[in-house]
Design a protein around this motif. Sequence first.
Motif, PDB file in Angstrom:
ATOM      1  N   PHE A  49       4.774   4.083   2.764  1.00  0.00           N
ATOM      2  CA  PHE A  49       4.813   2.798   2.071  1.00  0.00           C
ATOM      3  C   PHE A  49       4.626   1.694   3.109  1.00  0.00           C
ATOM      4  CE2 PHE A  49       7.754   5.715  -0.022  1.00  0.00           C
ATOM      5  CZ  PHE A  49       7.311   5.697  -1.335  1.00  0.00           C
ATOM      6  N   TRP A  91      -0.931  -0.504  -3.785  1.00  0.00           N
ATOM      7  CA  TRP A  91       0.201  -0.164  -4.644  1.00  0.00           C
ATOM      8  C   TRP A  91       0.552  -1.416  -5.444  1.00  0.00           C
ATOM      9  CZ3 TRP A  91       5.910   0.910  -2.923  1.00  0.00           C
ATOM     10  CH2 TRP A  91       6.621   1.470  -4.004  1.00  0.00           C
ATOM     11  N   ARG A 117       0.847  -1.187   0.000  1.00  0.00           N
ATOM     12  CA  ARG A 117       0.000   0.000   0.000  1.00  0.00           C
ATOM     13  C   ARG A 117       0.883   1.238   0.000  1.00  0.00           C
ATOM     14  NH1 ARG A 117      -5.264  -1.206   0.727  1.00  0.00           N
ATOM     15  NH2 ARG A 117      -5.784   0.975   1.098  1.00  0.00           N
ATOM     16  N   ILE A 118       0.289   2.341  -0.468  1.00  0.00           N
ATOM     17  CA  ILE A 118       0.980   3.622  -0.494  1.00  0.00           C
ATOM     18  C   ILE A 118      -0.018   4.706  -0.101  1.00  0.00           C
ATOM     19  CG2 ILE A 118       0.518   4.017  -2.958  1.00  0.00           C
ATOM     20  CD1 ILE A 118       3.336   5.308  -3.110  1.00  0.00           C
TER      21      ILE A 118
END
Length: 276
Positions: A52, A274, A28-29
């Motif tokens: 991040f 992400w 994920r971002i």
Amino acid sequence: MELNKTLTLSTVSLASLMSFSVNALDWRIAFGGHDFIVEQESSHTFGADVHFSLAHLTQSNILLTASIDVLVDHDKDKLDPDHIPIWFMSNYMAKGELVSLSANSALMWEVELDGKRNTVSSVEKQVKLFPAISYEYNTEAFFAAVKGAAGYYFLEIDDDVPRLRGYDREDFQNKTGAYSFAANTRIAMGKSMDLSLTAQHWNDGDEWLENKYGAALTYDSNFWIENSHLALSVEHTEYNLDPYAKINVSDPDYLAILPWNNDTLVRLYIDMPWEF
């Protein structure tokens, strides 16, 4: 985003991750802006940041997570006269189930490593390594956890401000064994919004070291980006500066290593998957 761990995979119940592919990495971002507040100096430092994170559930149902935050500040107040306005936070954790108590509750084990570097409030370096035992209760609408931990606490104060107050290099670090107690909860505020609350205390057995309190409001933004959420979070940290004292703190000539002992981080961001 230490508070944001309550919003992502590192603090939710392990049971909620069982739907993941065992070999999958969930990346994920998050992008957003922040205000870093030092209330005792009436200081507001605005900036932009990126987060991040990844999570992996092993074949033996051990959850592994990692995250790093990079924050860039517009440091107009210069509380630290030689501050470089880029700072970092990190978190690494392993977590698993010890005993299932019911369909919605369990005793858990975890090992967590937290780090922080180069804040406007003169935290040069912080490391906290704490194994813990926790109790978790989890339903779709409500999550609550309490935990006790014992481990290693390290906090180094940046040298610039302390040197102006009569402190030398050997005075800047506090490293000690410590214990910690924490509680956090997540409450569904309807179908699209959650409220998360956290509190944690660290103590070396003789005196308190740090207290941290947090709150976050998240909103499901699937209408915009699939599996994403918008969030507003607040994290307030209080530090005990007495362990750095060169003389007795009751002495009339005592001057603390810093002229402030707390800071508050306010963030607004969007968190999303992400994919590579």
